[in-house]
Enzyme design. Structure first.
Site, PDB file in Angstrom:
ATOM      1  N   TYR A 134      48.108  35.017  40.537  1.00 52.82           N
ATOM      2  CA  TYR A 134      46.411  35.877  40.166  1.00 52.82           C
ATOM      3  C   TYR A 134      46.637  34.468  39.129  1.00 52.82           C
ATOM      4  O   TYR A 134      47.409  35.634  37.956  1.00 52.82           O
ATOM      5  CB  TYR A 134      46.108  37.164  40.331  1.00 52.82           C
ATOM      6  CG  TYR A 134      44.863  37.260  39.922  1.00 52.82           C
ATOM      7  CD1 TYR A 134      43.942  36.028  40.276  1.00 52.82           C
ATOM      8  CD2 TYR A 134      44.481  38.164  39.227  1.00 52.82           C
ATOM      9  CE1 TYR A 134      42.314  36.362  39.302  1.00 52.82           C
ATOM     10  CE2 TYR A 134      43.005  38.156  39.150  1.00 52.82           C
ATOM     11  CZ  TYR A 134      42.132  37.828  38.911  1.00 52.82           C
ATOM     12  OH  TYR A 134      41.169  38.113  38.483  1.00 52.82           O
ATOM     13  N   LYS A 162      45.747  33.461  43.921  1.00 52.84           N
ATOM     14  CA  LYS A 162      44.439  33.630  44.568  1.00 52.84           C
ATOM     15  C   LYS A 162      44.094  33.236  42.602  1.00 52.84           C
ATOM     16  O   LYS A 162      44.397  33.170  41.521  1.00 52.84           O
ATOM     17  CB  LYS A 162      43.894  35.615  43.411  1.00 52.84           C
ATOM     18  CG  LYS A 162      42.705  34.977  43.360  1.00 52.84           C
ATOM     19  CD  LYS A 162      42.170  36.638  43.078  1.00 52.84           C
ATOM     20  CE  LYS A 162      40.619  36.839  42.309  1.00 52.84           C
ATOM     21  NZ  LYS A 162      40.854  38.406  41.559  1.00 52.84           N
TER      22      LYS A 162
END
Length: 301
Positions: A134, A162
């Site tokens: 992320y 992400k």
């Protein structure tokens, strides 16, 4: 595990007294399932993870796993500023039933790119859960660069990223690493349509807390390559995107959740939405109802 489609970074509802609102939590989870959300994240940045006590984290994750009952994946936010602590929390999330860990780049410490490679490899090597990288430089102070991702994608326990950097060039660079074993997910609501139209597997969304059916529709249209329909639907969502950015996340989305009776605010140092935005909040709350109703209509062939 293959992550794709509309994934919600869940907000954490609190009572007026500042405790966890488990009734609202169960209602939020039910709304996600009913709206077609394809995975959920518990205790990410939208979930105010830094404000949660250990027992609260455990309770939220355990109850989410129980409520979802295997119908969709449950990801646990486990990223901390220290590698050993991140491994420890990832093990705990695994014991509580999480399907994967969403691991943000270490906040505040700003490691080198070599440090990020060593950090993620150590977590993945431990093997407690599949890992989703992320990257959100605006919150962490560090940037996980595409060339660094390239050094991680072949690890069998690293299953996706992400990416919250909004620039098209960043998404294009990451899409080169997309494979059956590595998903590329947008972490930016306003640019997710563009990302999915160019090949991103899905979105990890803030707005889908209140617009689960609407974001599922967006993901379905964009991932099917239906550019005109996806862009038209995305344009209808644009006022919601704009509102969700008027103050730091999750302040605006929690104002919309409160309008739905799902929670009463945030924990300091975050405060409720400024009164200057009250009129906009009422307008967008009404729009949310309209969009959710339209989002549940069948997609025309």
């Amino acid at each position: 595990m293959r992550l794709s489609g509309s994934i919600t970074a869940l907000a954490t509802p609190f009572t007026a007294a500042g405790e966890l609102d488990l009734d609202a939590w169960h209602k939020l989870l039910a709304a996600q399932l009913q709206g077609g959300t394809q995975a959920v994240v518990v205790a990410g940045s939208t979930g105010e993870a830094a404000a949660l006590y250990d027992a609260e984290y455990d309770l939220l994750l355990r109850t989410a796993v129980e409520a979802v009952a295997g119908r969709i994946p449950v990801l646990a936010g486990t990223g901390l500023s220290n590698t050993a602590k991140t491994i420890e929390l990832t093990r705990r999330a695994a014991a509580l039933g999480a399907d994967a860990a969403l691991v943000v780049t270490p906040p505040y410490v700003r490691p080198t790119q070599a440090g990020l490679i060593a950090h993620y490899r150590a977590i993945a090597d431990d093997g407690a859960l599949p890992i989703v990288l992320y990257n959100v430089p605006g919150r962490t102070g560090g940037d996980l660069l595409p060339q660094t991702v390239a050094a991680l994608v072949d690890h069998p326990r690293i299953v996706g990223i992400k990416e919250a950097v909004a620039e098209a060039a960043r998404m294009d660079a990451l899409l080169a690493f997309k494979s059956d074993g590595f998903a590329v997910l947008s972490g930016d609501d306003p640019t997710a349509c563009r990302a999915m139209l160019t090949g991103a597997d899905g979105i990890v969304s803030v707005g889908s807390n209140v617009l689960p059916a609407a974001f599922r529709r967006l993901a379905d249209l964009a991932r099917a390559g239906r550019r005109e329909a996806a862009e038209a639907w995305d344009a209808r969502l644009r006022p919601a995107y704009d509102f969700l950015g008027v103050e730091p996340n999750p302040i605006p989305v929690k104002a919309l959740l409160a309008a739905q009776g799902l929670g009463h605010g945030l924990r300091l140092p975050l405060q409720s939405l400024s009164p200057a935005h009250d009129e906009a909040a009422r307008r967008i709350a009404a729009l949310v109802i309209e969009l959710e109703h339209a989002g549940r209509e069948p997609i025309a062939a």
